[in-house]
Write a protein that holds these residues in place. Sequence first.
Motif, PDB file in Angstrom:
ATOM      1  N   SER A  42       0.566  -0.969  -0.190  1.00  0.00           N
ATOM      2  CA  SER A  42      -0.199   0.574  -0.020  1.00  0.00           C
ATOM      3  C   SER A  42       0.775   1.232  -0.284  1.00  0.00           C
ATOM      4  N   GLN A  44       1.026   4.947   1.426  1.00  0.00           N
ATOM      5  CA  GLN A  44       0.925   5.543   2.712  1.00  0.00           C
ATOM      6  C   GLN A  44       0.170   7.271   2.554  1.00  0.00           C
ATOM      7  N   HIS A  45       0.454   7.586   1.617  1.00  0.00           N
ATOM      8  CA  HIS A  45      -0.049   8.285   1.221  1.00  0.00           C
ATOM      9  C   HIS A  45      -0.454   9.112  -0.399  1.00  0.00           C
TER      10      HIS A  45
END
Length: 69
Positions: A42, A44-45
């Motif tokens: 994934s 994170q931002h």
Amino acid sequence: MDPINEVHVSEPGLVVVDVAAADDETALAFQQLLAERWATASAQHTTRDVGQPGVWLRCYLDLRQPLDS
């Protein structure tokens, strides 16, 4: 977005997903839905392009590894 690295799609079942969304919350919520189903690297931002609407996010999935609900 950066070019896709060949190693991220070197085998069947490996997927690179680029998400464009109106806002951070929408992009991250979509990523979370993917992460609930498959093994996911994934982000994170999100990323914003100056002068362009919305946000971008890239995540990596391994469809060979479904997660149990």
